[in-house]
Scaffold this motif. Sequence first.
Motif, short mmCIF file in Angstrom:
data_model
loop_
_atom_site.label_atom_id
_atom_site.label_comp_id
_atom_site.label_asym_id
_atom_site.label_seq_id
_atom_site.Cartn_x
_atom_site.Cartn_y
_atom_site.Cartn_z
N PHE A 110 -11.10 161.47 51.03
CA PHE A 110 -10.50 160.91 49.84
C PHE A 110 -11.09 161.54 48.58
O PHE A 110 -12.22 162.05 48.60
CB PHE A 110 -10.73 159.39 49.80
N PHE A 111 -10.32 161.50 47.50
CA PHE A 111 -10.79 162.03 46.22
C PHE A 111 -10.51 161.03 45.11
O PHE A 111 -9.62 160.18 45.22
CB PHE A 111 -10.09 163.36 45.90
N TYR A 112 -11.28 161.15 44.04
CA TYR A 112 -11.07 160.33 42.84
C TYR A 112 -11.58 161.09 41.63
O TYR A 112 -12.60 161.80 41.70
CB TYR A 112 -11.81 158.99 42.94
N THR A 129 -8.74 152.36 52.28
CA THR A 129 -8.88 153.61 53.04
C THR A 129 -8.43 153.49 54.49
O THR A 129 -8.23 154.52 55.15
CB THR A 129 -10.34 154.08 53.01
N GLY A 130 -8.32 152.28 55.02
CA GLY A 130 -7.96 152.10 56.41
C GLY A 130 -9.11 152.34 57.37
O GLY A 130 -8.94 152.27 58.59
N VAL A 131 -10.29 152.63 56.85
CA VAL A 131 -11.47 152.89 57.69
C VAL A 131 -12.01 151.57 58.22
O VAL A 131 -12.13 150.59 57.48
CB VAL A 131 -12.54 153.64 56.88
N SER A 132 -12.35 151.57 59.51
CA SER A 132 -12.82 150.34 60.16
C SER A 132 -14.24 150.51 60.67
O SER A 132 -14.67 151.62 61.01
CB SER A 132 -11.91 149.96 61.33
N LYS A 133 -14.95 149.40 60.73
CA LYS A 133 -16.28 149.32 61.34
C LYS A 133 -16.25 148.24 62.40
O LYS A 133 -15.83 147.11 62.14
CB LYS A 133 -17.33 148.99 60.29
N SER A 158 -7.94 156.25 47.97
CA SER A 158 -7.36 155.40 49.01
C SER A 158 -6.21 156.15 49.67
O SER A 158 -5.81 157.23 49.24
CB SER A 158 -6.86 154.08 48.41
N ASN A 159 -5.67 155.56 50.72
CA ASN A 159 -4.55 156.18 51.40
C ASN A 159 -3.31 156.25 50.52
O ASN A 159 -2.46 157.12 50.70
CB ASN A 159 -4.22 155.41 52.69
N GLU A 160 -3.18 155.35 49.58
CA GLU A 160 -2.08 155.38 48.63
C GLU A 160 -2.59 155.94 47.30
O GLU A 160 -3.64 155.55 46.81
CB GLU A 160 -1.52 153.97 48.42
N PHE A 161 -1.82 156.85 46.72
CA PHE A 161 -2.20 157.42 45.44
C PHE A 161 -2.11 156.36 44.34
O PHE A 161 -1.19 155.54 44.34
CB PHE A 161 -1.30 158.60 45.09
#
Length: 406
Positions: free
Chosen positions: A306-308, A66-70, A256-259
């Motif tokens: 995001f979706f799934y 996802t590219g999400v950072s903490k 995710s950022n990529e399908f």
Amino acid sequence: MKHPLASLFASRVLSRAVASATLVGLATAVPGVYAQETSATVRGAVSTSSGEALAGATVIVTSNATGVSKNVTTDEGGYYSVRGLPAGVSYDIVVDANGWQKASTAGLSLAVGQSEVINYRLDAEEEVIVMGTRVAVDTAVGPNAVFDLAALQDSPSVNRNINDIIQQDPRLYVDQSRGDVDAVQCNGANPRYNSLTVDGVRLNDGFGLNSNGYPTQRMPFPFDAISSVAVELAPMDVVYGGFSACNINAVTKTGSNEFFGSVFFDYGSDSLRGDKLEGDNIESQDYDETRWGVELGGAIIPDKLFFYGAYEKYDGADLNNRGAIGSGAVNEVPVTQAELDEIARISREVYGFEPGRTASEAFDFEDEKYLLKADWYINDAHRLSATYMYNDSFNFTPSDGDLDEF
């Protein structure tokens, strides 16, 4: 091929709208109850090459999908803790401190409930790269078994059921003696004493209608939707309850950022089934079965929303392995076909009761299920996750449980 039955009754299970919308706090200071059941943790200590605690170092944990950072900062003792990380995905970790070279860990996979401990020692002269070094891996305190996405994908699952995976642990036994029931026994306990949670939502058989421990005839969610499974046999944690055998805790995939996506199809029929059992000929029942499914995930807003979704359909048969003497059934009941026909005739003509078929034949078994999920990363401290699951199953179940009864 559906017919009215007396000795067999139709069991229809419909579980829909098992939906959850939960605001998950990802703050590192106070873990949320929901987060402990559906997420993972990375913690450890940062020190200098001489072993002195390094306070104020920045630890950045980034999801590869996802590219999400903490971002967190080490305390006075050099300790850090990053909680509430979505399980079932891999992460990159970078440790940075002024005056010291960076340290990093790449491709760290975290399963549900895991607490990964990684310690770093920073050097003033050269960069240190730590490739997934593990000091300790824990779920809830107590005996457990953890299966990440790689284990789910690499392990054979003929029935497309998480039971096929978790039975790799010797403390877990799957009873395959009753057809497709596949009941899980944890340390020898009855399957009804287990608990199943998916994304923090309990999916137990509250009415005791099934022997498999599920609230449905088959697993109530698509197999491809699961990203991680943890089985806690005796978790010493206040967030667990409602069971005395084990808790089967599963989390689903996220976009995710990529399908990404996949499609599967399998087929079976009586022509692909053996006609002998321990050297004895058995009568083959006419049937065919198909099973197919699809999954798709991606980003609506990159790095944010995001979706799934996953769908699975099974259209097959439930074999009736009991028949009259001389029928060639796997289990022959000590009555003749003529006697069964006469009993059926009396039931219809005298009592007006339809007993169903008296021959050893296969019955229809239909199962349809899908899962939809959305994840919104509001900020570093909050994530909103909504999951919707649907299952519609139709099956015929014998009213007589013993093999010597028809």
